[in-house]
Design an enzyme around this catalytic site. Structure first.
Site, PDB file in Angstrom:
ATOM      1  N   ASP A  35      61.430  63.321  72.558  1.00  0.00           N
ATOM      2  CA  ASP A  35      60.601  63.549  71.864  1.00  0.00           C
ATOM      3  C   ASP A  35      60.722  63.873  70.270  1.00  0.00           C
ATOM      4  O   ASP A  35      61.254  64.081  69.376  1.00  0.00           O
ATOM      5  CB  ASP A  35      58.683  63.863  72.089  1.00  0.00           C
ATOM      6  CG  ASP A  35      57.885  64.151  73.577  1.00  0.00           C
ATOM      7  OD1 ASP A  35      59.138  62.887  73.926  1.00  0.00           O
ATOM      8  OD2 ASP A  35      57.673  64.730  73.958  1.00  0.00           O
ATOM      9  N   HIS A  90      51.532  61.834  65.237  1.00  0.00           N
ATOM     10  CA  HIS A  90      51.406  62.290  65.942  1.00  0.00           C
ATOM     11  C   HIS A  90      50.023  63.943  66.544  1.00  0.00           C
ATOM     12  O   HIS A  90      49.960  65.336  66.403  1.00  0.00           O
ATOM     13  CB  HIS A  90      52.454  64.289  65.695  1.00  0.00           C
ATOM     14  CG  HIS A  90      53.247  65.137  66.415  1.00  0.00           C
ATOM     15  ND1 HIS A  90      53.188  66.291  66.619  1.00  0.00           N
ATOM     16  CD2 HIS A  90      54.124  64.250  67.351  1.00  0.00           C
ATOM     17  CE1 HIS A  90      53.831  66.263  68.255  1.00  0.00           C
ATOM     18  NE2 HIS A  90      54.489  65.758  68.534  1.00  0.00           N
ATOM     19  N   HIS A 181      64.070  67.268  72.055  1.00  0.00           N
ATOM     20  CA  HIS A 181      62.940  67.140  70.913  1.00  0.00           C
ATOM     21  C   HIS A 181      64.127  66.025  70.085  1.00  0.00           C
ATOM     22  O   HIS A 181      64.800  67.400  69.319  1.00  0.00           O
ATOM     23  CB  HIS A 181      61.639  68.101  70.552  1.00  0.00           C
ATOM     24  CG  HIS A 181      61.229  67.925  71.189  1.00  0.00           C
ATOM     25  ND1 HIS A 181      61.047  68.519  72.497  1.00  0.00           N
ATOM     26  CD2 HIS A 181      59.523  67.722  70.694  1.00  0.00           C
ATOM     27  CE1 HIS A 181      60.035  68.740  72.613  1.00  0.00           C
ATOM     28  NE2 HIS A 181      58.840  68.188  72.112  1.00  0.00           N
TER      29      HIS A 181
END
Length: 213
Positions: A35, A90, A181
Site C-alpha cells: 500500500d 489516502h 507498505h
C-alpha cells in the site's frame, strides 16, 4: 472499521462478507500486497526483491503518487504485478462524505488508465476505514474491495522489524492476503521483514501471486 491486529478476527469477515479478506485456494500460495506507493527508492527496492524470489504482488497505489512518479508506476506494471486503487489522497473513509470519496477513487482510476490504458477492478480503503455506503457504491461500480487476512504492521515505529516478520510468518497460510507498505514511513521494517518472509514461505513450498478477478 480499523483493523490493527496482525491476524484478521473471524467475526470481522462474517460481518462484511462482500469484501475480500483472503483468496480461496488449497494450494500453497500467498498474496502479498503493498500500500501507499509508488515511492522513490522504496518501491524499486520492493520490485527487485520480489524478482529475486520470482514473486508477483498487488500494489494498491495512491493516485497522487502515480501522478508524481509515473516511471515507477510503469515499472510495477511492466514487471507483471497487479495494480489496485488506494484513493488519490489516502482518504479516511470514516471522515469523508460519499461523493468526495467516490470521486477521489475515480480520479485515481483515471490516473491509472492514463499511464497504462488499463483499468483496475481492485480497491483497498486506506486505513481499512470505509463506510458501508462507500463500499457498496464501489462494488456496484465493479470493484472488489480487497481487505486482508494478515497485516505486518510495518508502518508502526514502535514495532520492530522482527515483530513485523513474526506477524506474517505466525499467521499467514494458504490464500492469505498479506499487507506491507512501500512507503518511507514503513520502509525500515518492511525491508527487514519482506525478504525474510519470501525466504521463509519459499522454503515451505509457497509461491507468491497477484490478486486477480
Amino acid at each position: 472499521m480499523n483493523l490493527l491486529s496482525a491476524k484478521l478476527p473471524p467475526l470481522v469477515k462474517s460481518i462484511f462478507p462482500k469484501y475480500v479478506w483472503e483468496m480461496e485456494t488449497t494450494e500453497k500460495v500467498l498474496y502479498l500486497t503493498f500500500d501507499d506507493g509508488p515511492t522513490p527508492d522504496v518501491t524499486p527496492w520492493v520490485l527487485e526483491t520480489l524478482k529475486q524470489y520470482d514473486a508477483k504482488a498487488t500494489f494498491f497505489c495512491i493516485g497522487h503518487n502515480i501522478e508524481k512518479h509515473p516511471d515507477i508506476f510503469n515499472q510495477i506494471v511492466n514487471e507483471g504485478h497487479q495494480i489496485g486503487n488506494h484513493t488519490f489522497n489516502h482518504l479516511k473513509g470514516w471522515k469523508t462524505d460519499l461523493d468526495t470519496y467516490i470521486s477521489n477513487a475515480v480520479k485515481t482510476e483515471r490516473e491509472i488508465e492514463k499511464h497504462t490504458n488499463l483499468s483496475s477492478n481492485l480497491f483497498r480503503p486506506p486505513y481499512g476505514r470505509i463506510k458501508k455506503k462507500q463500499g457498496m457504491q464501489l462494488i456496484d461500480m465493479g470493484y472488489h474491495i480487497i481487505m486482508w487476512s494478515v497485516i505486518s504492521i510495518d508502518w508502526d515505529k514502535t514495532v520492530s522489524g522482527e515483530t513485523c516478520l513474526k506477524n506474517v510468518t505466525n499467521n499467514a497460510k494458504e490464500g492469505s492476503i498479506v499487507v506491507f507498505h512501500d512507503s518511507i514511513k514503513a520502509s525500515e521494517n518492511m525491508k527487514y521483514a519482506l525478504p525474510r518472509t519470501l525466504e521463509y514461505f519459499r522454503d515451505l513450498g509457497f509461491s507468491f501471486k497477484a490478486i486477480s478477478f
